[in-house]
Each structure stands twice: as structure tokens, then as C-alpha cells.
Motif scaffolding. Structure first.
Motif, PDB file in Angstrom:
ATOM      1  N   ARG A  23       0.837  -1.200   0.000  1.00  0.00           N
ATOM      2  CA  ARG A  23       0.000   0.000   0.000  1.00  0.00           C
ATOM      3  C   ARG A  23       0.874   1.254   0.000  1.00  0.00           C
ATOM      4  N   LEU A  24       1.957   1.249   0.760  1.00  0.00           N
ATOM      5  CA  LEU A  24       2.872   2.393   0.747  1.00  0.00           C
ATOM      6  C   LEU A  24       3.422   2.643  -0.653  1.00  0.00           C
ATOM      7  N   LEU A  25       3.760   1.573  -1.332  1.00  0.00           N
ATOM      8  CA  LEU A  25       4.277   1.685  -2.694  1.00  0.00           C
ATOM      9  C   LEU A  25       3.240   2.326  -3.619  1.00  0.00           C
ATOM     10  N   THR A  26       2.004   1.870  -3.538  1.00  0.00           N
ATOM     11  CA  THR A  26       0.968   2.445  -4.399  1.00  0.00           C
ATOM     12  C   THR A  26       0.676   3.891  -4.017  1.00  0.00           C
ATOM     13  N   MET A  27       0.769   4.212  -2.738  1.00  0.00           N
ATOM     14  CA  MET A  27       0.569   5.601  -2.313  1.00  0.00           C
ATOM     15  C   MET A  27       1.658   6.502  -2.886  1.00  0.00           C
ATOM     16  N   LEU A  28       2.894   6.022  -2.914  1.00  0.00           N
ATOM     17  CA  LEU A  28       3.978   6.800  -3.500  1.00  0.00           C
ATOM     18  C   LEU A  28       3.744   7.031  -4.996  1.00  0.00           C
ATOM     19  N   TYR A  29       3.353   5.976  -5.691  1.00  0.00           N
ATOM     20  CA  TYR A  29       3.077   6.131  -7.117  1.00  0.00           C
ATOM     21  C   TYR A  29       1.903   7.071  -7.359  1.00  0.00           C
ATOM     22  N   ASP A  30       0.869   6.984  -6.530  1.00  0.00           N
ATOM     23  CA  ASP A  30      -0.271   7.891  -6.683  1.00  0.00           C
ATOM     24  C   ASP A  30       0.174   9.341  -6.552  1.00  0.00           C
ATOM     25  N   ARG A  31       0.966   9.621  -5.519  1.00  0.00           N
ATOM     26  CA  ARG A  31       1.421  10.993  -5.304  1.00  0.00           C
ATOM     27  C   ARG A  31       2.379  11.437  -6.402  1.00  0.00           C
ATOM     28  N   LEU A  32       3.198  10.514  -6.887  1.00  0.00           N
ATOM     29  CA  LEU A  32       4.099  10.832  -7.993  1.00  0.00           C
ATOM     30  C   LEU A  32       3.313  11.323  -9.203  1.00  0.00           C
ATOM     31  N   LEU A  33       2.256  10.606  -9.546  1.00  0.00           N
ATOM     32  CA  LEU A  33       1.466  11.006 -10.715  1.00  0.00           C
ATOM     33  C   LEU A  33       0.714  12.306 -10.464  1.00  0.00           C
ATOM     34  N   ALA A  60      11.979  13.492  -5.580  1.00  0.00           N
ATOM     35  CA  ALA A  60      12.171  12.935  -4.232  1.00  0.00           C
ATOM     36  C   ALA A  60      11.420  11.612  -4.087  1.00  0.00           C
ATOM     37  N   ILE A  61      10.243  11.539  -4.656  1.00  0.00           N
ATOM     38  CA  ILE A  61       9.478  10.294  -4.605  1.00  0.00           C
ATOM     39  C   ILE A  61      10.200   9.197  -5.378  1.00  0.00           C
ATOM     40  N   ILE A  62      10.694   9.535  -6.548  1.00  0.00           N
ATOM     41  CA  ILE A  62      11.415   8.535  -7.345  1.00  0.00           C
ATOM     42  C   ILE A  62      12.668   8.082  -6.603  1.00  0.00           C
ATOM     43  N   ALA A  63      13.345   8.998  -5.942  1.00  0.00           N
ATOM     44  CA  ALA A  63      14.524   8.621  -5.147  1.00  0.00           C
ATOM     45  C   ALA A  63      14.123   7.643  -4.039  1.00  0.00           C
ATOM     46  N   GLU A  64      12.995   7.872  -3.402  1.00  0.00           N
ATOM     47  CA  GLU A  64      12.505   6.963  -2.364  1.00  0.00           C
ATOM     48  C   GLU A  64      12.163   5.597  -2.962  1.00  0.00           C
ATOM     49  N   LEU A  65      11.491   5.597  -4.097  1.00  0.00           N
ATOM     50  CA  LEU A  65      11.161   4.334  -4.769  1.00  0.00           C
ATOM     51  C   LEU A  65      12.442   3.575  -5.130  1.00  0.00           C
ATOM     52  N   GLU A  79      16.395  -3.286 -13.764  1.00  0.00           N
ATOM     53  CA  GLU A  79      15.725  -2.645 -14.893  1.00  0.00           C
ATOM     54  C   GLU A  79      14.840  -1.493 -14.417  1.00  0.00           C
ATOM     55  N   LEU A  80      14.131  -1.721 -13.312  1.00  0.00           N
ATOM     56  CA  LEU A  80      13.301  -0.661 -12.759  1.00  0.00           C
ATOM     57  C   LEU A  80      14.164   0.502 -12.278  1.00  0.00           C
ATOM     58  N   GLN A  81      15.317   0.204 -11.716  1.00  0.00           N
ATOM     59  CA  GLN A  81      16.260   1.249 -11.310  1.00  0.00           C
ATOM     60  C   GLN A  81      16.661   2.097 -12.518  1.00  0.00           C
ATOM     61  N   GLY A  82      16.872   1.455 -13.653  1.00  0.00           N
ATOM     62  CA  GLY A  82      17.214   2.186 -14.869  1.00  0.00           C
ATOM     63  C   GLY A  82      16.095   3.127 -15.303  1.00  0.00           C
ATOM     64  N   ILE A  83      14.858   2.676 -15.182  1.00  0.00           N
ATOM     65  CA  ILE A  83      13.714   3.542 -15.517  1.00  0.00           C
ATOM     66  C   ILE A  83      13.684   4.728 -14.567  1.00  0.00           C
ATOM     67  N   TYR A  84      13.868   4.466 -13.275  1.00  0.00           N
ATOM     68  CA  TYR A  84      13.864   5.562 -12.304  1.00  0.00           C
ATOM     69  C   TYR A  84      14.958   6.580 -12.610  1.00  0.00           C
ATOM     70  N   THR A  85      16.132   6.114 -12.982  1.00  0.00           N
ATOM     71  CA  THR A  85      17.239   7.009 -13.316  1.00  0.00           C
ATOM     72  C   THR A  85      16.889   7.850 -14.541  1.00  0.00           C
ATOM     73  N   PHE A  86      16.331   7.200 -15.554  1.00  0.00           N
ATOM     74  CA  PHE A  86      15.951   7.910 -16.780  1.00  0.00           C
ATOM     75  C   PHE A  86      14.881   8.964 -16.491  1.00  0.00           C
ATOM     76  N   VAL A  87      13.853   8.592 -15.739  1.00  0.00           N
ATOM     77  CA  VAL A  87      12.763   9.534 -15.445  1.00  0.00           C
ATOM     78  C   VAL A  87      13.272  10.687 -14.586  1.00  0.00           C
ATOM     79  N   THR A  88      14.161  10.418 -13.664  1.00  0.00           N
ATOM     80  CA  THR A  88      14.737  11.498 -12.862  1.00  0.00           C
ATOM     81  C   THR A  88      15.432  12.515 -13.763  1.00  0.00           C
TER      82      THR A  88
END
Length: 136
Positions: A23-33, A60-65, A79-88
């Protein structure tokens, strides 16, 4: 009687403290969007201070994720780390260049991930599929 804003903040704090890892993970994604959509809207109207505030919070949210990824347990974490780096980097560029197209690219990349995590969190759980194994 408690101020409605203080009451809402208290309820939000309690929801976070009692939430499961999934649930924390989905809350972070919700706030990110939320942040990304607010940033894009602000960029489109020329309110670059608001856009910047939301872009920085999204970073900051992406850094937490990213910090919660456990590459020892989940093979997809790198792979997900790579996406986070790219989006940052997209968000940094969107902020510096004041470019809503870059913010839109981040939204296009992150929205499906948000939905995937929501779907995973809603799936029937067993001890090995609670979502916690993806987190540190």
C-alpha cells in the motif's frame, strides 16, 4: 474542535503509518502522478514556480522508490532502477528547460508502472507475493 486541515493531515499520517508495504508503494506512485500532472499543468500555464516545486517533489518520490528496490531478491529491480534514473533525468531537464513535453514523457512512462503496482497490490496474496520482497 480540530481544524479540518490538521485533521486531514493527522488522518493521512495515520494511514501512512498503518499501511502495508504494498500500500505504501501504491501511495507513492499515486502521489508521484499527482505531482507530475500538476507540474505539467503549471508548465502549460507558465507557472514555473509551481511546476518546479512539483517536479522536485516527484524527484524525491522517485529517489525513495529507487532506494527501496532490493536487487538481491527481485531480478527486475535493476531494470526498474534504470527507468527511475531515466525519469529522474527527464524531470531535471523538464524543470531546467521548462518543457512540458518532457514532463509528459515522464507521465507516459510512470502511469503504467503505477497501474501495475496497483494491480499487484490488489491481487490475492500469499506469503511470497505480498510485494514486500521487492522492497529493501
Amino acid at each position: 474542535m480540530m481544524n479540518p486541515a490538521l485533521k486531514r493531515a493527522q488522518l493521512n499520517r495515520e494511514a501512512i503509518l498503518s499501511a502495508s508495504p504494498a500500500r505504501l508503494l501504491t501511495m507513492l506512485y499515486d502521489r508521484l502522478l499527482v505531482d507530475l500532472n500538476r507540474a505539467e499543468s503549471a508548465q502549460l500555464t507558465g507557472d514555473f514556480a509551481v511546476a518546479s516545486e512539483n517536479l522536485v517533489h516527484a524527484q524525491a518520490i522517485i529517489a525513495e522508490l529507487a532506494s527501496s528496490l532490493n536487487t538481491d531478491v527481485w531480478s527486475g529491480a535493476k531494470e526498474l532502477q534504470g527507468i527511475y534514473t531515466f525519469v529522474t533525468q527527464l524531470l531535471i531537464d523538464a524543470n531546467i528547460k521548462r518543457n512540458p513535453d518532457l514532463t509528459r514523457q515522464a507521465i507516459v512512462l510512470m502511469a503504467p508502472l503505477r497501474q501495475t503496482w496497483h494491480d499487484a497490490a490488489a491481487a490475492p496474496t500469499t506469503a511470497s507475493t505480498t510485494g514486500g520482497e521487492f522492497l529493501a
